[in-house]
Design a protein around this motif. Structure first.
Motif, PDB file in Angstrom:
ATOM      1  N   PHE A  12       0.853  -1.182   0.000  1.00 42.13           N
ATOM      2  CA  PHE A  12       0.000   0.000   0.000  1.00 42.13           C
ATOM      3  C   PHE A  12       0.894   1.239   0.000  1.00 42.13           C
ATOM      4  N   LEU A  13       0.286   2.367  -0.322  1.00 45.11           N
ATOM      5  CA  LEU A  13       1.012   3.631  -0.288  1.00 45.11           C
ATOM      6  C   LEU A  13       0.443   4.522   0.812  1.00 45.11           C
ATOM      7  N   LEU A  14       1.292   4.950   1.729  1.00 45.43           N
ATOM      8  CA  LEU A  14       0.889   5.853   2.805  1.00 45.43           C
ATOM      9  C   LEU A  14       1.195   7.282   2.361  1.00 45.43           C
ATOM     10  N   LEU A  15       0.152   8.024   2.021  1.00 36.09           N
ATOM     11  CA  LEU A  15       0.343   9.367   1.482  1.00 36.09           C
ATOM     12  C   LEU A  15       0.774  10.368   2.545  1.00 36.09           C
ATOM     13  N   GLY A  16       0.521  10.072   3.813  1.00 35.65           N
ATOM     14  CA  GLY A  16       0.962  10.957   4.887  1.00 35.65           C
ATOM     15  C   GLY A  16       0.161  12.245   4.958  1.00 35.65           C
ATOM     16  N   LEU A  17       0.776  13.277   5.535  1.00 32.19           N
ATOM     17  CA  LEU A  17       0.086  14.544   5.742  1.00 32.19           C
ATOM     18  C   LEU A  17       0.128  15.434   4.513  1.00 32.19           C
ATOM     19  N   THR A  18       1.159  15.304   3.712  1.00 32.23           N
ATOM     20  CA  THR A  18       1.288  16.124   2.508  1.00 32.23           C
ATOM     21  C   THR A  18       2.256  15.456   1.540  1.00 32.23           C
ATOM     22  N   MET A  81       6.590   6.067   9.360  1.00 27.78           N
ATOM     23  CA  MET A  81       6.401   7.333   8.652  1.00 27.78           C
ATOM     24  C   MET A  81       7.740   8.040   8.456  1.00 27.78           C
ATOM     25  N   LEU A  82       8.547   8.080   9.500  1.00 28.18           N
ATOM     26  CA  LEU A  82       9.859   8.731   9.413  1.00 28.18           C
ATOM     27  C   LEU A  82      10.763   8.014   8.417  1.00 28.18           C
ATOM     28  N   ALA A  83      10.716   6.679   8.430  1.00 23.68           N
ATOM     29  CA  ALA A  83      11.535   5.902   7.496  1.00 23.68           C
ATOM     30  C   ALA A  83      11.112   6.160   6.047  1.00 23.68           C
ATOM     31  N   GLN A  90       6.838   5.930  -0.169  1.00 28.27           N
ATOM     32  CA  GLN A  90       5.581   5.924   0.580  1.00 28.27           C
ATOM     33  C   GLN A  90       5.005   4.523   0.792  1.00 28.27           C
ATOM     34  N   SER A  91       5.694   3.512   0.342  1.00 29.31           N
ATOM     35  CA  SER A  91       5.118   2.164   0.352  1.00 29.31           C
ATOM     36  C   SER A  91       5.220   1.493   1.716  1.00 29.31           C
ATOM     37  N   ILE A  92       4.268   0.595   1.959  1.00 32.50           N
ATOM     38  CA  ILE A  92       4.301  -0.311   3.106  1.00 32.50           C
ATOM     39  C   ILE A  92       3.770  -1.642   2.614  1.00 32.50           C
ATOM     40  N   THR A  93       4.420  -2.724   2.976  1.00 30.11           N
ATOM     41  CA  THR A  93       4.018  -4.029   2.471  1.00 30.11           C
ATOM     42  C   THR A  93       2.623  -4.400   2.977  1.00 30.11           C
ATOM     43  N   TYR A  94       1.995  -5.307   2.283  1.00 28.30           N
ATOM     44  CA  TYR A  94       0.662  -5.778   2.681  1.00 28.30           C
ATOM     45  C   TYR A  94       0.710  -6.355   4.095  1.00 28.30           C
ATOM     46  N   THR A  95       1.726  -7.189   4.351  1.00 34.53           N
ATOM     47  CA  THR A  95       1.880  -7.776   5.687  1.00 34.53           C
ATOM     48  C   THR A  95       2.148  -6.698   6.728  1.00 34.53           C
ATOM     49  N   GLY A  96       3.011  -5.734   6.375  1.00 35.85           N
ATOM     50  CA  GLY A  96       3.328  -4.648   7.296  1.00 35.85           C
ATOM     51  C   GLY A  96       2.118  -3.792   7.601  1.00 35.85           C
ATOM     52  N   CYS A  97       1.307  -3.547   6.576  1.00 38.08           N
ATOM     53  CA  CYS A  97       0.100  -2.741   6.765  1.00 38.08           C
ATOM     54  C   CYS A  97      -0.891  -3.457   7.674  1.00 38.08           C
ATOM     55  N   LEU A  98      -1.068  -4.746   7.452  1.00 39.89           N
ATOM     56  CA  LEU A  98      -2.002  -5.518   8.261  1.00 39.89           C
ATOM     57  C   LEU A  98      -1.520  -5.604   9.710  1.00 39.89           C
ATOM     58  N   SER A  99      -0.208  -5.773   9.880  1.00 41.59           N
ATOM     59  CA  SER A  99       0.362  -5.830  11.231  1.00 41.59           C
ATOM     60  C   SER A  99       0.191  -4.502  11.939  1.00 41.59           C
ATOM     61  N   GLN A 100       0.413  -3.407  11.209  1.00 40.98           N
ATOM     62  CA  GLN A 100       0.259  -2.080  11.800  1.00 40.98           C
ATOM     63  C   GLN A 100      -1.192  -1.821  12.170  1.00 40.98           C
ATOM     64  N   SER A 167     -10.423  -8.463  -1.163  1.00 40.34           N
ATOM     65  CA  SER A 167      -9.601  -8.257  -2.349  1.00 40.34           C
ATOM     66  C   SER A 167      -9.462  -6.756  -2.579  1.00 40.34           C
ATOM     67  N   PHE A 168      -8.328  -6.347  -3.133  1.00 43.47           N
ATOM     68  CA  PHE A 168      -8.064  -4.927  -3.328  1.00 43.47           C
ATOM     69  C   PHE A 168      -7.794  -4.634  -4.792  1.00 43.47           C
ATOM     70  N   CYS A 169      -8.178  -3.424  -5.185  1.00 42.72           N
ATOM     71  CA  CYS A 169      -7.996  -3.002  -6.571  1.00 42.72           C
ATOM     72  C   CYS A 169      -6.627  -2.324  -6.727  1.00 42.72           C
ATOM     73  N   THR A 170      -6.427  -1.694  -7.863  1.00 44.84           N
ATOM     74  CA  THR A 170      -5.118  -1.099  -8.150  1.00 44.84           C
ATOM     75  C   THR A 170      -4.878   0.170  -7.340  1.00 44.84           C
ATOM     76  N   ALA A 171      -5.941   0.889  -6.968  1.00 43.32           N
ATOM     77  CA  ALA A 171      -5.784   2.134  -6.206  1.00 43.32           C
ATOM     78  C   ALA A 171      -5.652   1.790  -4.722  1.00 43.32           C
ATOM     79  N   VAL A 172      -4.419   1.714  -4.251  1.00 43.57           N
ATOM     80  CA  VAL A 172      -4.172   1.308  -2.869  1.00 43.57           C
ATOM     81  C   VAL A 172      -3.478   2.430  -2.094  1.00 43.57           C
ATOM     82  N   GLU A 173      -3.934   3.651  -2.308  1.00 43.40           N
ATOM     83  CA  GLU A 173      -3.347   4.806  -1.632  1.00 43.40           C
ATOM     84  C   GLU A 173      -4.142   5.113  -0.358  1.00 43.40           C
TER      85      GLU A 173
END
Length: 310
Positions: A12-18, A81-83, A90-100, A167-173
């Motif tokens: 997934f992509l974490l867009l953050g604050l800006t 976020m800092l990393a 901006q990416s985070i793995t699927y496993t990382g996102c689920l764990s978070q 299931s997830f589509c292509t827009a994973v922001e």
């Protein structure tokens, strides 16, 4: 959408604050400072409680657990976020996102439970002072913390396991700086009816239970304060002030985020609002308890003086 149009999402992509590159260094410095203050402040609370025998009471036992939970919440979200900012990725793995996602739910649920337990502790201390040490014995204190942890763990894992079926589509922001459950559900292509029912049902049950316990405790405390002399009344009311401030900060920010998400579709506003319940309360809690508590001030002063000697 047909199942054949779904893809196996690996990140997934974490867009953050800006997304403004010129603001990234400022955000990095701000959140790094907030994270360090949070860690240092809560560690000092834990160290003060563990090192001072006068603070080996149920109230401070729960407070040290609350501080540890605040550290866990901040560590679950801010370092990633800092990393990402540092690596310009901006990416985070699927496993990382689920764990978070699960970790945030578990830590948030535990904090919710601890606040209710701390309200009950203040109720027993003020309304049944002669029975306080009998009722709030070490076994009950440990049980209440473990029970809160068990409930919050089940809550987090249930949501995590149900997300696995989506299931997830292509827009994973994700327009947040961490994987938030509601935002992840919005990205799903498959039916999320069961997920949404669970979200509203479990959050209502857990939230209503804790809030009801807090309201009951402080209603009884208020009634008890009306029947005691003014001198004792002021002292006992002051002992509840810090907890009430923390409770207000936790629930008001959480409720505010919910209202903002309902009233606005702006990802920027929602992202900023998310900071208010995952970063700010955890940073301010140590200051609220240390600045308003003379026993905590003395314990912290001893620690500082001890470090000066060495």
């Amino acid at each position: 959408m047909e199942a054949g149009n779904h893809i196996a999402v690996s990140e997934f992509l974490l867009l953050g604050l800006t997304e403004d590159p010129e603001l990234q260094p400022l955000i990095f410095s701000l959140f790094l400072s907030m994270y360090l203050v949070t860690i240092l402040g809560n560690l000092l609370i834990i160290l003060a409680v563990s090192s001072d025998p006068h603070l080996h009471t149920p109230m401070y036992f729960f407070l040290s657990n609350l501080s540890f939970t605040d550290i866990c919440i901040s560590t679950t979200t801010i370092p990633k976020m800092l990393a990402n900012i540092q690596a310009q990725d901006q990416s985070i793995t699927y496993t990382g996102c689920l764990s978070q996602l699960c970790s945030v739910l578990i830590c948030g649920g535990l904090e919710n439970g601890l606040l209710a337990v701390m309200a009950y502790d203040r109720y027993v201390a003020i309304c049944h002072p002669l029975m306080y040490t009998v009722i709030m014995n070490p076994y009950l204190c440990v049980f209440l913390v473990l029970f809160s942890l068990s409930i919050s763990t089940v809550h987090g894992l249930v949501h995590g396991l149900i997300v696995l079926r989506l299931s997830f589509c292509t827009a994973v922001e994700i327009p947040y700086f961490f994987c938030e459950l509601a935002q992840v559900l919005k990205l799903a292509c498959s039916d999320t009816l069961i997920n949404n029912i669970l979200v509203y049902f479990l959050f209502t049950i857990l939230g209503a239970s804790s809030v009801s316990a807090i309201i009951f405790s402080y209603t009884r405390i208020f009634c008890s304060l009306l029947r005691i002399p003014s001198t004792g009344k002021n002292y006992k009311a002051f002992s509840c002030g810090s907890h009430l401030l923390v409770v207000s900060l936790f629930y008001e920010t959480g409720f505010g985020v919910y209202i903002i998400s309902v009233l606005t579709d702006s990802p920027g506003n929602s992202a900023v609002a998310s900071v208010m319940y995952t970063v700010v309360p955890q940073m301010l809690n140590p200051f609220i308890y240390s600045l308003r508590n003379s026993d905590m001030k003395k314990a912290l002063r001893k620690i500082i003086n001890r470090r000066k000697i060495f």
